[in-house]
Every structure is written in structure tokens, then in C-alpha cells.
Design an enzyme around this catalytic site. Sequence first.
Site, PDB file in Angstrom:
ATOM      1  N   LYS A 215      17.270  11.526  10.358  1.00  0.00           N
ATOM      2  CA  LYS A 215      17.298  10.077  10.107  1.00  0.00           C
ATOM      3  C   LYS A 215      16.805   9.835   8.677  1.00  0.00           C
ATOM      4  O   LYS A 215      15.610   9.884   8.409  1.00  0.00           O
ATOM      5  CB  LYS A 215      16.376   9.380  11.114  1.00  0.00           C
ATOM      6  CG  LYS A 215      16.751   7.946  11.443  1.00  0.00           C
ATOM      7  CD  LYS A 215      16.701   6.972  10.292  1.00  0.00           C
ATOM      8  CE  LYS A 215      15.318   6.392  10.066  1.00  0.00           C
ATOM      9  NZ  LYS A 215      15.301   5.449   8.919  1.00  0.00           N
ATOM     10  N   GLY A 272       3.273   7.724  10.733  1.00  0.00           N
ATOM     11  CA  GLY A 272       2.928   9.048  11.267  1.00  0.00           C
ATOM     12  C   GLY A 272       2.032   8.935  12.492  1.00  0.00           C
ATOM     13  O   GLY A 272       2.211   9.645  13.484  1.00  0.00           O
ATOM     14  N   GLU A 289       4.024  15.023   7.488  1.00  0.00           N
ATOM     15  CA  GLU A 289       3.678  15.123   6.069  1.00  0.00           C
ATOM     16  C   GLU A 289       3.546  13.689   5.579  1.00  0.00           C
ATOM     17  O   GLU A 289       4.533  12.973   5.461  1.00  0.00           O
ATOM     18  CB  GLU A 289       4.777  15.895   5.331  1.00  0.00           C
ATOM     19  CG  GLU A 289       4.300  16.477   4.022  1.00  0.00           C
ATOM     20  CD  GLU A 289       4.513  15.519   2.885  1.00  0.00           C
ATOM     21  OE1 GLU A 289       3.557  14.750   2.602  1.00  0.00           O
ATOM     22  OE2 GLU A 289       5.588  15.534   2.288  1.00  0.00           O
ATOM     23  N   CYS A 323       4.199  11.639  -2.684  1.00  0.00           N
ATOM     24  CA  CYS A 323       3.043  11.709  -1.775  1.00  0.00           C
ATOM     25  C   CYS A 323       1.889  12.491  -2.398  1.00  0.00           C
ATOM     26  O   CYS A 323       0.731  12.203  -2.139  1.00  0.00           O
ATOM     27  CB  CYS A 323       3.447  12.319  -0.444  1.00  0.00           C
ATOM     28  SG  CYS A 323       4.402  13.822  -0.628  1.00  0.00           S
ATOM     29  N   GLU A 420      -3.063   4.354  -1.109  1.00  0.00           N
ATOM     30  CA  GLU A 420      -1.887   4.939  -1.749  1.00  0.00           C
ATOM     31  C   GLU A 420      -1.026   3.802  -2.311  1.00  0.00           C
ATOM     32  O   GLU A 420      -0.534   2.966  -1.561  1.00  0.00           O
ATOM     33  CB  GLU A 420      -1.090   5.742  -0.714  1.00  0.00           C
ATOM     34  CG  GLU A 420       0.058   6.506  -1.318  1.00  0.00           C
ATOM     35  CD  GLU A 420       0.821   7.357  -0.306  1.00  0.00           C
ATOM     36  OE1 GLU A 420       1.100   6.876   0.801  1.00  0.00           O
ATOM     37  OE2 GLU A 420       1.135   8.503  -0.645  1.00  0.00           O
TER      38      GLU A 420
HETATM   39  P1  NDP Z   1       7.752   4.710   6.339  1.00  0.00           P
HETATM   40  O1  NDP Z   1       6.740   5.684   6.790  1.00  0.00           O
HETATM   41  O2  NDP Z   1       7.921   3.449   7.073  1.00  0.00           O
HETATM   42  O3  NDP Z   1       9.197   5.401   6.335  1.00  0.00           O
HETATM   43  C1  NDP Z   1       9.474   6.778   6.417  1.00  0.00           C
HETATM   44  C2  NDP Z   1      10.644   7.007   7.374  1.00  0.00           C
HETATM   45  O4  NDP Z   1      10.267   6.668   8.709  1.00  0.00           O
HETATM   46  C3  NDP Z   1      11.856   6.137   7.090  1.00  0.00           C
HETATM   47  O5  NDP Z   1      13.033   6.859   7.407  1.00  0.00           O
HETATM   48  C4  NDP Z   1      11.641   4.982   8.038  1.00  0.00           C
HETATM   49  O6  NDP Z   1      12.806   4.244   8.284  1.00  0.00           O
HETATM   50  C5  NDP Z   1      11.142   5.699   9.256  1.00  0.00           C
HETATM   51  N1  NDP Z   1      10.394   4.881  10.194  1.00  0.00           N
HETATM   52  C6  NDP Z   1       9.805   3.667  10.001  1.00  0.00           C
HETATM   53  N2  NDP Z   1       9.168   3.262  11.122  1.00  0.00           N
HETATM   54  C7  NDP Z   1       9.348   4.242  12.037  1.00  0.00           C
HETATM   55  C8  NDP Z   1       8.911   4.436  13.390  1.00  0.00           C
HETATM   56  N3  NDP Z   1       8.159   3.532  14.001  1.00  0.00           N
HETATM   57  N4  NDP Z   1       9.259   5.571  14.024  1.00  0.00           N
HETATM   58  C9  NDP Z   1      10.003   6.513  13.411  1.00  0.00           C
HETATM   59  N5  NDP Z   1      10.439   6.385  12.140  1.00  0.00           N
HETATM   60  C10 NDP Z   1      10.120   5.268  11.461  1.00  0.00           C
HETATM   61  O7  NDP Z   1       7.516   4.432   4.822  1.00  0.00           O
HETATM   62  P2  NDP Z   1       7.949   3.112   4.015  1.00  0.00           P
HETATM   63  O8  NDP Z   1       9.278   3.353   3.489  1.00  0.00           O
HETATM   64  O9  NDP Z   1       7.792   1.866   4.812  1.00  0.00           O
HETATM   65  O10 NDP Z   1       6.863   3.106   2.869  1.00  0.00           O
HETATM   66  C11 NDP Z   1       5.603   2.492   3.114  1.00  0.00           C
HETATM   67  C12 NDP Z   1       4.524   3.239   2.410  1.00  0.00           C
HETATM   68  O11 NDP Z   1       4.450   4.551   2.934  1.00  0.00           O
HETATM   69  C13 NDP Z   1       4.755   3.437   0.931  1.00  0.00           C
HETATM   70  O12 NDP Z   1       4.324   2.349   0.200  1.00  0.00           O
HETATM   71  C14 NDP Z   1       3.971   4.677   0.659  1.00  0.00           C
HETATM   72  O13 NDP Z   1       2.622   4.336   0.431  1.00  0.00           O
HETATM   73  C15 NDP Z   1       4.079   5.461   1.934  1.00  0.00           C
HETATM   74  N6  NDP Z   1       5.099   6.514   1.887  1.00  0.00           N
HETATM   75  C16 NDP Z   1       4.676   7.790   1.802  1.00  0.00           C
HETATM   76  C17 NDP Z   1       5.599   8.795   1.723  1.00  0.00           C
HETATM   77  C18 NDP Z   1       5.181  10.209   1.632  1.00  0.00           C
HETATM   78  O14 NDP Z   1       5.989  11.054   1.273  1.00  0.00           O
HETATM   79  N7  NDP Z   1       3.955  10.521   1.940  1.00  0.00           N
HETATM   80  C19 NDP Z   1       7.035   8.551   1.690  1.00  0.00           C
HETATM   81  C20 NDP Z   1       7.375   7.157   1.834  1.00  0.00           C
HETATM   82  C21 NDP Z   1       6.425   6.204   1.908  1.00  0.00           C
HETATM   83  P3  NDP Z   1      13.117   3.010   7.281  1.00  0.00           P
HETATM   84  O15 NDP Z   1      13.482   3.596   5.992  1.00  0.00           O
HETATM   85  O16 NDP Z   1      14.236   2.291   7.877  1.00  0.00           O
HETATM   86  O17 NDP Z   1      11.873   2.183   7.232  1.00  0.00           O
END
Ligand code: NDP
Length: 509
Positions: A215, A272, A289, A323, A420
Site C-alpha cells: 500500500k 505505527g 520503522e 525519518c 519530528e
Molecule cells: P502516516 O504514518 O500517516 O503514513 C504512512 C503510511 O501509512 C501511508 O501509506 C498512510 O496512508 C498509511 N496509513 C495512514 N493511516 C493508517 C492506518 N491507520 N493504518 C494503516 N496505514 C495507515 O504518515 P503521514 O503521511 O500522515 O505523515 C505524518 C507524519 O508522520 C509526518 O509529518 C512525519 O512526521 C511522520 N512520517 C514519518 C515517516 C518515517 O519514515 N518515519 C514517513 C512519513 C511520515 P496515507 O498516505 O493515505 O495517509
Amino acid sequence: MEAGKGAQGGYVGRGAAGQDAPSAELAGHDSGTSWDYAPAPESREIVRIAPEYGLFVNGEFAPAASGRLFPTVNPATEEPLAQVAEAGPADVDRGVAAARAAYEQAWGPMPPAERAKYLYRIARILQERSREFAVLESLDNGKPIKESRDVDVPLAAAHFFYHAGWADKLEHAGFGPSPRPVGVAGQVIPWNFPLLMAAWKLAPALAAGNTCVLKPAETTPLTALLLAEVCQQAGLPPGVVNVLTGAGETGAALVAHPGVDKVAFTGSTEVGKQIQRTVAGTGKRLTLELGGKAANVVFDDAPVEAAVEGIVNGIFFNQGHVCCAGSRLLVQESVADAVVQRLRDRLGTLRLGDPLDKNTDIGAINSRPQLDKIRELSRAGEAEGAQRWSPPCELPERGFWFPPTVFTGVSQSHRIAREEIFGPVLSVLTFRTPEEAVTKANNTPYGLSAGVWTDKGSRILWLAQRLRAGVVWANTYNRFDPASPFGGYRESGFGREGGRHGLAAYLDA
Ligand code: NDP
């Protein structure tokens, strides 16, 4: 092009425009000389973006059962790029069933050396189509072409090459004489490295004999869909890789699906934790992660020029959407002023603007919500008393942009030192002794990565033993290699990706 006037692409030069652009007074950097760059845009002709994309299930692209679509936009221009199918529960059922059938009938029984050939093929096609992938990634994500071209795409190919090598050697990987695959992997990835994260997830899973349902993030689905096309091109048996595009609900349905044996997630700590609650008690394997708030520690004996390059790379690479970004600079007090001045001088040479321009260092912020979050935390930094600075920088009028920003006078209790930000924003703190550096570096709920800059090898080892971070880079930053395990402690998650350790998540040893 004249300094300070970007067409699509303002860049570091003179003058300021836009809500987040710094004032001339804050800028404080005007050497009187200006370098004129000619634009060097990469052509987007190499990419053919379809108006509409289906889900990739059982080797074919098809619309979502509901017929629902969502748009994906170019964050540098807000121009819609395509409409993409939104997978609902029925599609998740179909994707998981396809992966299960492929696991039992094709991929599971296949001799490992044969599986390896498919991984090699995917790696080679990624290389052959690398320009296409790089341009598409920069269009959909907003990252500079020189990063997608030189980092994301080659590293994605490297992950498939590396894991192709493991496929027929798993019994020698130290997991017992006959490690078995886990089954169907449900994999949810974020938007910061869309293709690279897909490769990090798919390559080890496939090498270990699992099948996958992936996904991608809602705002960056296009390169995962192009990778699905590559799977077709490589002749990968139908159902071995399935790509379900959609939003958070699609991800939630996937990780909750009873047909999934293993969940792998990269993204925010908040999501997470939700996923951890969902899979608790189900017997599903899980790796997370998550986020980070890494310290990049600079001692007074560090080579300043190299350290400044490492600081810039640590926080401004990929607009800070990383990250493991070195978002907290811990600099020894005696050299703090000199390092910050050198840093400011260096930031004055960074070019912000059109992601497809090969000169661009800083691209667009991936989405409006992410831009809002960066703005909000930056305002909080000012309100809490830290001093904000950015180089003179003209921001393009359309799209999502934020200038490279440095906060000095930051204390450990400030939100910008704890949360973050996931943007091009650096918080500078100081320390006097190595012990204080360790205490401050570890003063975070996260534990993903850290950097140390010093001339003394013994100090590197001393510090590395004390830093609670999954990765510690010494006199470098953001070094990635498929052979090197990556992952965190505490709120940064658990499990490792890459290397021999990364295979463990996908094997029942
Ligand atoms: P999310 O954790 O929401 O998104 C990561 C992935 O999970 C996306 O594919 C998202 O879909 C999906 N997702 C969202 N909600 C759920 C759920 N309940 N169950 C399963 N999968 C889900 O990150 P965001 O894009 O909202 O970013 C928010 C914050 O997270 C950022 O500002 C940053 O601080 C942090 N972040 C950290 C990352 C890392 O690598 N450590 C990467 C991305 C973000 P969808 O895209 O549709 O929301």
C-alpha cells in the site's frame, strides 16, 4: 536566469516573497556577488502519465470495486497528475487472495535460484528505465531530480540486486538449516521515498519466498504503480506482487486482514502504534520503522567544512522528509558560532525550486498538510524563544514550499527539539563535554539514527556505544547500503531492514 527571480522555481538569491520567506534583516547574507545559473530542466517527455490508474492485483491493472478514484498532484505546481483507484475492503480481499494463491501455487514452490532471476530482472529493468522513474518520482513527490536520479532509483535497484543474491543462500544466512518464508506480507509505506521504500519492502520479502500486498502513500502512488508495470515486464507470476493504492483506510484494512501473515510498516509513530494495537494477539509478525529526532553531534576538533556538508546533507536532503534526518545539531560550545556561520554561508548557496531542474538542491514539500505541520512547528519555535534564520530565498508562488531554516538558541524543552518536524528545519543546541552531548542526544523518545563529527577515532567509538540509536554515522551522514541493517529503538520502532538482519523479518527460522 537572473538571481532571485525564479519562473517555476525561486531559489536562494536576494529578496523575499511568500509567507515563509525570511525577512532581509534575518537573512544577513549578502556577499554582493551573484552567480547566474542557466536552468537545466530534465525533460518530462520520458514519462507517460496515464489519466487514470487501476489497482495492480493478480498481475493486472483493474479499477477498484467501488470505482472510486483519488487525485495525485505535483506538489511543486499543484497540477493534478492522474486519478488513482482507491482500494476498499473488497479490493483488499482480492489482493490478499491473489497473494495467497501465488504463494501456495507459484512463488512458494519455485526453486530459490529461479526466484532470484526475477529479482535480477526487476533490478535490471529499474536500471534501464531509471530516468523514467526519476522524473516520475520528482513529479509526484517534489524531490529534486538529482536526488531521485542519484539516490532513490539506484538504491532501489541495488536492493533488488542485493536480495537476488540472497534468494538461494538463505540456509547459510544464520537462521538455521531450512528457514521458511512467512507467507503473505502486507506492507504499508510512506511518501518520502516512495520507490525506495517499495524496494526496501518488496525485495527482501520476495527473496525470502513471500508474496506481497503493498500500500503506497496516498500522495505518491505513481512510482509504485510503475514498479508494478516492471513486475509485469519481468514476467513475475501474477499475484506475487500486488499494489493497492488508497488512503489510510486502505492501509488499515490491509494490516487488519486475517489473510496477512506479516505486516511491515514505515511511517509515523502514531500510525505505527495503531497498527501495533491492530495486530496484537493475531500472531502476525510485525516490523515498524517509525519517526526520529536524530542528533548530529559536532565536536570542536571536527573538520568544519566536512561537518557543515554533513549537517546540510543531514537535514536538507529530501527537504528534511527523512525519518533519520539529523534534525538536532549538537555542536560543542567553543566552535558553535563558527560552525553556525559556516552553515549560514553554505545555505546561501543552496538552490530551491523546480524539482526537475538539475541545479535544484531543495524541492517542494510533499503536501499541503505537511507544509502546514512544518509552519506550525516553526511558529512554535519562535513563540518559545528560539531565533529563526533562513537564507534570502524566493519561494515559487504555486505549490508547497518552505525555505531551509535554522533555529539557534534552542533548548531541550522546545517543541522543535522534541517533535519530528519532517521538513527543512534544523534546531541547533550546544554542549560542553562529551557526557553532556550523550545526555542531550539521548534525550528523545526516538532512537533511529545519530551522527558524530570528530577527529578522534576513540571518541567516535566511545560515543557510538552510548548513543541509543539504531544507526550511528561517523564523519558522514545519510549513508545507505542494502547490505547494512537499518532500524530503530523505542518510538522509532523495531525490526531491521536491509542486510542479513532484514531477512529475519521475512523468515520463519
Ligand atoms: P502516516 O504514518 O500517516 O503514513 C504512512 C503510511 O501509512 C501511508 O501509506 C498512510 O496512508 C498509511 N496509513 C495512514 N493511516 C493508517 C492506518 N491507520 N493504518 C494503516 N496505514 C495507515 O504518515 P503521514 O503521511 O500522515 O505523515 C505524518 C507524519 O508522520 C509526518 O509529518 C512525519 O512526521 C511522520 N512520517 C514519518 C515517516 C518515517 O519514515 N518515519 C514517513 C512519513 C511520515 P496515507 O498516505 O493515505 O495517509
